[in-house]
Motif scaffolding. Structure first.
Motif, PDB file in Angstrom:
ATOM      1  N   TRP A  96       0.819  -1.219   0.000  1.00  0.00           N
ATOM      2  CA  TRP A  96       0.000   0.000   0.000  1.00  0.00           C
ATOM      3  C   TRP A  96       0.848   1.262   0.000  1.00  0.00           C
ATOM      4  O   TRP A  96       0.536   2.226  -0.718  1.00  0.00           O
ATOM      5  N   GLN A  97       1.926   1.267   0.778  1.00  0.00           N
ATOM      6  CA  GLN A  97       2.780   2.452   0.855  1.00  0.00           C
ATOM      7  C   GLN A  97       3.918   2.399  -0.164  1.00  0.00           C
ATOM      8  O   GLN A  97       4.069   3.297  -0.999  1.00  0.00           O
ATOM      9  N   ARG A  98       4.735   1.363  -0.081  1.00  0.00           N
ATOM     10  CA  ARG A  98       5.960   1.333  -0.879  1.00  0.00           C
ATOM     11  C   ARG A  98       5.693   1.199  -2.375  1.00  0.00           C
ATOM     12  O   ARG A  98       6.460   1.715  -3.196  1.00  0.00           O
ATOM     13  N   ASP A  99       4.634   0.519  -2.731  1.00  0.00           N
ATOM     14  CA  ASP A  99       4.371   0.272  -4.146  1.00  0.00           C
ATOM     15  C   ASP A  99       3.334   1.233  -4.729  1.00  0.00           C
ATOM     16  O   ASP A  99       3.619   1.963  -5.678  1.00  0.00           O
ATOM     17  N   ILE A 100       2.134   1.237  -4.163  1.00  0.00           N
ATOM     18  CA  ILE A 100       1.079   2.077  -4.727  1.00  0.00           C
ATOM     19  C   ILE A 100       1.443   3.564  -4.601  1.00  0.00           C
ATOM     20  O   ILE A 100       1.297   4.323  -5.570  1.00  0.00           O
TER      21      ILE A 100
END
Length: 309
Positions: free
Chosen positions: A38-42
């Motif tokens: 959710w944080q690192r990718d999106i």
């Protein structure tokens, strides 16, 4: 119903290696640490295990389309709010007792279930592997609808884990801009106890849990993988393990969303135990970790002193 093999345990216990080896088996798709998606990718658009930025990875584009009609439709702020509300180590006793706000627990678990189901469909796999490790997330996932959850509890000697947490390790997905978290041996010893005990509690709540020791995996990776494949409901033939050789494995390109830098490794890797802690971890710190973690170390079959090893 998505069949999920969730790799749990404290970081630096070998979960990334287990994930990479499992990902070489037929009908298995290794996804990396979805807890960080959710944080690192999106949001941060870090690199997939294939080397591409998340937004440019064809595999993850297709997963996002099937799961949410595109990653842009994910309310990441809501996911983070739910995570803060229900996915904390301190909440594990209440999660185990079903005393959390269950509508929110199921809503949060539902985001993961959608990713798992979409990844299974896109990859054509019968099993997806999530190496998120977090014990609280594993307790949350048992409340997900339409999820066949099977947990692989990955354990490594607490002294080896403690030494590994003291090392400085760069995060390649940030192009060298960031380093992985470090803990003191005392802090990692407390975390080792807490997370491993939490997976024991999960098993007592009826979730299928299979423990594998990092040291045993490296001693006989073929036998360990056959056992884990059986636990996942897969039937292997000898040729399925041809990527394993004496003390080595040949790894292909994967699509790990987040995790240890080893997720970027492609080609031949050596499978050998890292016992540097025996000489590199100062004796006083070794004794302290042995004392703090002694009961669980003994329960898992680890000697408390090097003379016993």
């Amino acid at each position: 119903m998505a069949r999920v093999l969730y790799l749990g345990g404290l970081g630096r216990s070998g979960t990334t290696l287990v994930e990479r080896l499992l990902g070489e088996l037929p009908s298995v798709c290794a996804l990396g640490e979805i807890v960080h998606l959710w944080q690192r990718d999106i949001l941060d658009n870090e690199r997939c295990g294939c080397g591409a930025r998340f937004a440019a990875c064809t595999f993850w584009k297709r997963v996002g389309e099937r799961a949410f009609n595109g990653w842009g439709n994910v309310d990441v702020a809501r996911v983070h709010a739910l995570q803060d509300l229900v996915e904390r180590t301190r909440h594990i006793p209440r999660l185990a007792a079903g005393q959390m706000p269950m509508d929110e627990v199921r809503e949060y678990a539902g985001y993961y279930a959608k990713v798992y189901a979409a990844a299974a469909e896109v990859s054509g796999s019968s099993v997806v592997v999530d190496s998120s490790k977090h014990s609280a997330l594993a307790h949350v996932l048992r409340f997900a609808d339409d999820l066949d959850l099977r947990v692989v509890h990955v354990v490594r000697d607490a002294r080896g884990v403690a030494y590994s947490w003291t090392k400085t390790v760069a995060r390649p997905e940030t192009d060298g801009a960031e380093e992985m978290t470090r803990y003191s041996p005392g802090r990692s010893a407390l975390l080792w106890n807490a997370h491993n005990a939490a997976f024991g509690l999960l098993a007592r709540r009826g979730v299928a849990v299979e423990r594998v020791r990092y040291e045993e995996l490296l001693t006989d990776p073929r036998a360990a993988l056959q056992r884990l494949a059986g636990f996942a409901g897969l039937s292997l033939v000898p040729e399925d393990l041809d990527f394993l050789g004496p003390g080595q494995a040949d790894l292909g390109v994967g699509h790990s969303a987040a995790g240890n830098p080893m997720r970027f490794t492609v080609g031949r890797v050596q499978l050998r135990r890292d016992d540097a802690w025996r000489s590199a971890l100062p004796p006083a710190q070794r004794r302290m970790v042995s004392t703090v973690c002694g009961p669980i170390l003994r329960a898992y079959g680890y000697p408390l002193s090097q003379k016993e090893a």
